[in-house]
Design a protein around this motif. Sequence first.
Motif, PDB file in Angstrom:
ATOM      1  N   GLY A 168       0.800  -1.219   0.000  1.00 18.88           N
ATOM      2  CA  GLY A 168       0.000   0.000   0.000  1.00 18.88           C
ATOM      3  C   GLY A 168       0.831   1.266   0.000  1.00 18.88           C
ATOM      4  O   GLY A 168       0.298   2.375   0.093  1.00 18.88           O
ATOM      5  N   ARG A 210       0.731   3.408  -5.504  1.00 18.38           N
ATOM      6  CA  ARG A 210      -0.379   2.908  -6.344  1.00 18.38           C
ATOM      7  C   ARG A 210       0.164   2.144  -7.551  1.00 18.38           C
ATOM      8  O   ARG A 210      -0.290   1.062  -7.873  1.00 18.38           O
ATOM      9  CB  ARG A 210      -1.244   4.066  -6.829  1.00 18.38           C
ATOM     10  N   GLU A 217      -2.605  -2.320  -9.011  1.00 18.18           N
ATOM     11  CA  GLU A 217      -3.705  -3.151  -8.515  1.00 18.18           C
ATOM     12  C   GLU A 217      -4.956  -3.054  -9.378  1.00 18.18           C
ATOM     13  O   GLU A 217      -5.847  -3.881  -9.255  1.00 18.18           O
ATOM     14  CB  GLU A 217      -4.048  -2.718  -7.088  1.00 18.18           C
TER      15      GLU A 217
END
Lengths: 129, 345, 385
Positions: free
Chosen positions: B129, B132, B165
């Motif tokens: 995390g 991005r 992601e």
Amino acid sequence: MLPRFWRKIKYRYNLIGSKCKNCETLYYPPRNICPKCRRRGEMEELELWDEGRVISYTIVHETSDDFKLNVPYIIALIKLENGVIITSQVVCNPSEIKIGMKVKPVFRKYGEDGEDGVIYYGTKFVPAD
Amino acid sequence: MIGIVSYGTYIPKYRIKVEEIAKIWGEDAESIKRGLNVYEKSVPDIDEDTATISVEAAREALKRCDICKDDIGAVFVGSESHPYAVKPTATIVGDALNLNGFFYAADLEFACKAGTAGIQNCIALVKSGMIRYGLAIGSDTSQGAPGDPLEYSASAGGSAFIIGENNVIAEVKDTLSFTTDTPDFWRREGQRYPSHGGRFTGEPAYFRHVLTAAKTIMQRNCLKADDFTYAVFHMPNGKFPVRVANQLGFKKEQIELGLVVRYIGNTYSASSLIGFSAVLDYAKPEDRILLTSFGSGAGSDAFIFEVTDEIHSIERNPKVWDKIKNCVYIDYGIYAKFRGKIKMR
Amino acid sequence: MRVAIVGVGQTKFGELWDKGFRDIVIEAGIEALEDANLSGDEIEALYIGNMSGGRYLGQEHISALIADYSGLTELHIPSVRVETGDASGGSALREAYLAVLSGMYDVVIAAGAEKVTDVGPELAMDIMASTADREWEGFVGATLPALYALIAKMHMERYSTREEDLAMVAVKNHKNAINNPKAQFRREISIDTVMNSPYIAEPLKVFDCAPISDGASVVILASEEMARKLTDTPVYIDSIVQASDYVALQSREDITTMKSVVYSARKAYKLSRISPNDVDVAEVHDSFTIAEIMAYEDLGFCKKGEGAKLIREGETEIGGRIPVNPSGGLKACGHAVGATGIRQAVEITLQLRGDAGKRQVDAEIGLALNIGGTGGTAVVTIFRR
């Protein structure tokens, strides 16, 4: 010469020019003042990624020491689709270059400050198809 | 889901044939071609280096997908031929992409596997995390000393991957690395050309690490060779990856598409990644791909990817094989000039 | 109030191996003083066109240095270096003219000097490239010949100008220089000589380019009143106009014309109340042959695009309708950068006085065009007998 090169890195690595908010004219290299509007104008930065066409060219055979290894190389005036004209090297076989030829920007080395010096990168153009 | 969001490649357009190099050193081209299974290799132009190749590959990757550049939080450039010994290539790439400055940047070096090392780093940063999107590039303009057998294969190219992601085109199902201290190939500080252990680069180095990494990742995911649509291995030449594939039970059809080495040589940090990109160019949803890199010194990174439906949503042209075919042949003199092999003063 | 040229001097232009910067300035200065029949005490100010003392010689502050070595030290007069690229000479002439016109001075010197050959040809090429935009033209490898080649290529494309037409300019100027004892090249060449010479930047060849030259030139200006006392053959500067333009070609709408030249010529003609047809002789800035073709057009000697026709029809030869570069021009007389603009003034003065010897043209009104870089600066001067 190091700070002088560094200062313009953004505009050499990318085709970032300027646009006058008043008359909408595009400029590359970027200008601080619009020569048409002067104090009435206001400049903003703009990415000018575009294909373009060769409007004039020359094949250089004699040059300064800095570009000796590149000989023969092509210098051209390129008119981007948005109308901006750029002086740049075109990387292709000298027998291929023609007025009107479609070209696109690429990232290349322009030179270096000697073998132990900083490397100067910038934008050149290659045939688009 | 974490995986590849986009990819781009760059292969310099110049090629030199094995015949042309063999002629200079009085060697038999046919036996070299048979021995290496390499016919020609890519050569960078006089104004190209690892930085320019990285930028071109990265720009293609960015152009092909629809992400906001400001969301790229990391740039890794893996190479053994960074233009500067000290001063990062990744900063050049970041500015040439006009990123906003808020990104983590590092140059990686692990012989031919620094590119896959960058992908693993990006996966970890996305998974944690912290970022991005991450940009991982494997790029090289590798050199062999004049007359060294390496000169027939050491070439130039780059491959860039955006890891994230969202809108993943190929999901990373698993990755692992196998690493030992095995000095099969090296370049000491200040040396112009690398040195190597000759045949020692084979069994204890390439084969041991690639086989161990590939076997282990397949076993721990309960997968056999048949379960994969494609497999790509690092390609120091045209023989090693084929032999490794055979030993692992892969068939010719599974490896052929990624076997780019015969026509462009060993692009080092980009080698397995350009092969992998060539596979992605034609991959369909649900295809499973095994990717195993190798870096001398020595280590292997293995990955299992599964292609998603999103593969159809990105531009995949021009394809790697188009770039391979679009080439201009040069002679040894021009090659020597382009590669700085002529002492100027 | 008018300003007159009362004395002229110049060194031979060329590779002056045995002479340094100070030597050539003094040589030209003494010749001019002798020509004006002055002792030197009368000089009230010096204006010196010099482009790049700093890079050619590593010497700045050449203004005071010249005053010093010219023996004028103890007069403690002001001395100023003027720099506008290779238009520095023309600009120095203009500054000197304005100084006299203002009523401040009665006698001033306008000089031009450049010592180029102490650096090698590659460095000289690099220094000349600095007359264009260093950041956006020089950086990409656009040398001065390359930029003029871009201009030539577009002119050829648009107006069907041929490489042979460019060659004719070089042939004419070499022919004229035979009769100029101060010229660098005093031998005839043929079209084939030019056409068979190697390319510097296509379509420009070795013989399309002015050479690398050392040289100095001096003119002495005086107020009309003073001039009458000093000479029976004053040549008046009727008007002198300088104009600038975008330094980089890429910023210009049309590179086949130099707006700085068009603008300064138009204004000079207006100030002198003449038309281009009234000009009897001209010295123009043919640093490259294409520049002379463009000068014909931009000065109004012919219509735009018809410059090649003018040279083809022999109109600009000595004996033609409008003789251009009777001295041999930059091409054959030599291009000593900052000295060129003053050398042009020397030539026009000699022509209007009737002192030009075998290259004499019958002329009452003369014109000089000095250009900086690719037209970032232009200086047009109209002379009258």
